[in-house]
Design a protein around this motif. Structure first.
Motif, PDB file in Angstrom:
ATOM      1  N   LEU A   1       0.509  -0.996  -0.119  1.00 39.88           N
ATOM      2  CA  LEU A   1      -0.127   0.421  -0.193  1.00 39.88           C
ATOM      3  C   LEU A   1       0.961   0.837   0.234  1.00 39.88           C
ATOM      4  O   LEU A   1       0.445   2.598  -0.283  1.00 39.88           O
ATOM      5  N   VAL A   2       1.546   1.395   0.523  1.00 39.77           N
ATOM      6  CA  VAL A   2       2.937   2.520   0.798  1.00 39.77           C
ATOM      7  C   VAL A   2       4.183   2.296  -0.603  1.00 39.77           C
ATOM      8  O   VAL A   2       3.536   3.855  -0.945  1.00 39.77           O
ATOM      9  N   ASN A   3       3.823   1.326  -0.846  1.00 35.21           N
ATOM     10  CA  ASN A   3       4.860   1.606  -2.943  1.00 35.21           C
ATOM     11  C   ASN A   3       4.109   2.060  -3.266  1.00 35.21           C
ATOM     12  O   ASN A   3       4.320   3.109  -4.061  1.00 35.21           O
ATOM     13  N   VAL A   4       1.989   1.656  -3.121  1.00 38.44           N
ATOM     14  CA  VAL A   4       1.381   1.832  -4.284  1.00 38.44           C
ATOM     15  C   VAL A   4       0.775   2.813  -4.017  1.00 38.44           C
ATOM     16  O   VAL A   4       0.773   3.848  -4.937  1.00 38.44           O
TER      17      VAL A   4
ATOM     18  N   PHE B   1      -5.575   2.580  -1.965  1.00 33.60           N
ATOM     19  CA  PHE B   1      -6.038   1.187  -1.841  1.00 33.60           C
ATOM     20  C   PHE B   1      -6.670   0.527  -2.796  1.00 33.60           C
ATOM     21  O   PHE B   1      -6.333  -0.644  -2.738  1.00 33.60           O
ATOM     22  N   THR B   2      -7.434   0.742  -3.600  1.00 32.93           N
ATOM     23  CA  THR B   2      -7.605   0.455  -5.018  1.00 32.93           C
ATOM     24  C   THR B   2      -7.032  -0.091  -5.243  1.00 32.93           C
ATOM     25  O   THR B   2      -6.941  -1.622  -6.050  1.00 32.93           O
ATOM     26  N   GLN B   3      -5.748   0.118  -6.275  1.00 29.28           N
ATOM     27  CA  GLN B   3      -4.435  -0.843  -6.826  1.00 29.28           C
ATOM     28  C   GLN B   3      -3.838  -1.223  -6.381  1.00 29.28           C
ATOM     29  O   GLN B   3      -3.170  -2.135  -6.974  1.00 29.28           O
ATOM     30  N   THR B   4      -3.598  -1.591  -4.613  1.00 27.81           N
ATOM     31  CA  THR B   4      -3.379  -2.152  -3.833  1.00 27.81           C
ATOM     32  C   THR B   4      -3.906  -3.611  -3.603  1.00 27.81           C
ATOM     33  O   THR B   4      -3.136  -4.718  -3.973  1.00 27.81           O
ATOM     34  N   ALA B   5      -5.373  -3.634  -3.811  1.00 29.64           N
ATOM     35  CA  ALA B   5      -6.334  -4.454  -4.431  1.00 29.64           C
ATOM     36  C   ALA B   5      -5.831  -5.393  -4.766  1.00 29.64           C
ATOM     37  O   ALA B   5      -5.659  -6.265  -5.381  1.00 29.64           O
ATOM     38  N   GLU B   6      -6.132  -4.565  -6.785  1.00 29.19           N
ATOM     39  CA  GLU B   6      -6.232  -5.378  -7.613  1.00 29.19           C
ATOM     40  C   GLU B   6      -4.606  -5.877  -7.892  1.00 29.19           C
ATOM     41  O   GLU B   6      -4.245  -6.878  -7.634  1.00 29.19           O
TER      42      GLU B   6
ATOM     43  N   ARG C   1      -4.910   8.919   6.028  1.00 31.61           N
ATOM     44  CA  ARG C   1      -5.557   8.511   4.848  1.00 31.61           C
ATOM     45  C   ARG C   1      -6.593   9.873   4.279  1.00 31.61           C
ATOM     46  O   ARG C   1      -6.943  10.678   4.875  1.00 31.61           O
ATOM     47  N   GLU C   2      -5.780  10.732   2.986  1.00 30.24           N
ATOM     48  CA  GLU C   2      -6.398  11.413   2.116  1.00 30.24           C
ATOM     49  C   GLU C   2      -7.562  10.969   1.400  1.00 30.24           C
ATOM     50  O   GLU C   2      -6.377  10.637   0.033  1.00 30.24           O
ATOM     51  N   GLY C   3      -8.675  10.335   1.500  1.00 34.22           N
ATOM     52  CA  GLY C   3      -9.225   9.679  -0.017  1.00 34.22           C
ATOM     53  C   GLY C   3      -8.864   8.319   0.291  1.00 34.22           C
ATOM     54  O   GLY C   3      -9.480   7.638   1.089  1.00 34.22           O
ATOM     55  N   LYS C   4      -8.755   8.014  -1.111  1.00 28.52           N
ATOM     56  CA  LYS C   4      -8.115   6.434  -1.455  1.00 28.52           C
ATOM     57  C   LYS C   4      -6.552   6.594  -1.542  1.00 28.52           C
ATOM     58  O   LYS C   4      -6.035   5.724  -1.336  1.00 28.52           O
ATOM     59  N   SER C   5      -6.276   7.492  -1.059  1.00 37.52           N
ATOM     60  CA  SER C   5      -4.430   7.852  -0.952  1.00 37.52           C
ATOM     61  C   SER C   5      -4.204   7.841   0.956  1.00 37.52           C
ATOM     62  O   SER C   5      -4.690   8.195   1.715  1.00 37.52           O
ATOM     63  N   VAL C   6      -2.808   7.649   0.854  1.00 37.92           N
ATOM     64  CA  VAL C   6      -2.730   7.295   2.160  1.00 37.92           C
ATOM     65  C   VAL C   6      -1.006   8.253   2.256  1.00 37.92           C
ATOM     66  O   VAL C   6      -0.313   8.416   0.790  1.00 37.92           O
ATOM     67  N   GLU C   7      -0.755   8.411   3.475  1.00 35.02           N
ATOM     68  CA  GLU C   7       0.947   9.313   3.831  1.00 35.02           C
ATOM     69  C   GLU C   7       1.424   8.381   4.984  1.00 35.02           C
ATOM     70  O   GLU C   7       0.029   7.851   6.056  1.00 35.02           O
ATOM     71  N   LEU C   8       2.943   8.121   4.838  1.00 26.13           N
ATOM     72  CA  LEU C   8       2.560   7.512   6.085  1.00 26.13           C
ATOM     73  C   LEU C   8       2.798   8.415   7.818  1.00 26.13           C
ATOM     74  O   LEU C   8       3.462   9.456   7.601  1.00 26.13           O
TER      75      LEU C   8
END
Length: 321
Positions: free
Chosen positions: A13-16, A19-24, A51-58
């Motif tokens: 998830l961090v690399n991608v 969330f949706t692309q990680t699931a795929e 969490r910012e919408g469907k993107s993420v920050e550490l």
């Protein structure tokens, strides 16, 4: 211990970054990805992502977990590589043998290392009992001994045999060699002297020597450095018994007299390792070199024996080998 499946989902998830692309990528559902991240955060006790919408920050804690997970992956990859990669020309081989044998084997170990710089050998000179003890303790991996050890503890293979020589100062070459002669000469004692001397008396078939007791001779000198054992003999002091290879390696052997027994005394050599121990491939490289060296030594000794036999027969009598 953190669940490695959760860590893998988290790192993906961090690399991608989505969330949706990680699931795929992981062939999961998006709720499944969210569930893994939630369980990982619960296990750590901290929020790992913003969490910012469907993107993420550490978060700062998330950065530490991400670095930890990557180190785990690297360590696992290195372990798998180490388990699967057994280079026959790389690593340390630990070997022990008698001091006499070490004189002929060590130069060949150096030659092997010159050919394969990453293949090194630790060679220790030791008596039989210490070699076997060290193999059992694991401080060495293979050894060469002069008797076949118990098969319940060791695996062994007979390598070759080598002549044992009764060595005296050169001025004894025209003197009948009797027990009285040896008593007067005195023994140059070394760690294997009594073993070699007993073996020699038991097998030489000389009427004058076969009743000898290795423990009864006066000691003219004692030395545990093999390269020095023959020095006093060459200078006219004392006698000793050594394998042919030790005499061949001595620079002043022209000052020595080798008694010719009625029957040649041979010492058997066995390659030994701990029973059921699987050795790395590099040991096969070393063992092949040892076998080739000992085979060459045997042929050289055999040629010398035949030459002496021919000279003896030319004088009108032949001594049995």
């Amino acid at each position: 211990m953190l669940n490695p499946l959760w860590l893998n989902t988290f790192c993906t998830l961090v690399n991608v970054g989505h969330f949706t692309q990680t699931a795929e990528k992981l062939f999961m559902t998006q709720p499944g990805v969210s569930q893994h991240i939630k369980k990982l955060e619960q296990a750590c006790g901290y929020d790992l992502l913003k969490r910012e919408g469907k993107s993420v920050e550490l978060t700062e804690q998330g950065r530490l977990v991400y670095e930890y997970a990557n180190r785990q992956k690297q360590n696992e990859a290195q372990l798998i590589e180490a388990l699967s990669f057994d280079d026959p020309y790389k690593g340390l081989c630990k070997l022990s043998c008698s001091g006499a044998l070490a004189l002929s084997l060590y130069p060949e170990c150096i030659n092997l290392q010159k050919a394969h710089p990453n293949l090194t050998t630790s060679l220790e000179a030791a008596p039989n009992h210490k070699i076997l003890d060290d193999i059992q303790r694991g401080s060495i991996d293979i050894g060469i001994v002069t008797h076949n050890p118990t098969p319940s503890l060791f695996s062994s293979e007979e390598l070759t045999e080598e002549p044992l020589c009764l060595v005296l100062p050169k001025h004894y070459q025209n003197t009948p060699i009797t027990l009285e002669t040896l008593m007067q000469c005195g023994l140059i004692k070394h760690p294997d002297a009594e073993h070699y001397l007993s073996l020699y008396f038991d097998n030489c078939k000389d009427h004058e020597l076969e009743s000898g007791n290795a423990n009864e001779f006066p000691v003219a000198s004692y030395i545990n450095q093999l390269s020095q054992i023959l020095l006093p003999v060459a200078q006219g002091i004392g006698f000793t018994v050594l394998p042919q290879s030790a005499i061949d390696a001595f620079p002043d052997k022209q000052e020595l007299y080798i008694h010719e027994p009625t029957q040649l005394v041979m010492e058997r050599l066995f390659l030994v390792q701990k029973r059921n121990r699987d050795l790395p491939k590099r040991y096969q490289t070393l063992i092949e070199k040892i076998k080739n060296t000992l085979a060459l030594n045997y042929l050289t000794n055999l040629s010398t024996i035949k030459s002496k036999k021919a000279r003896t027969c030319g004088l009108g009598y032949c001594e049995p080998l």
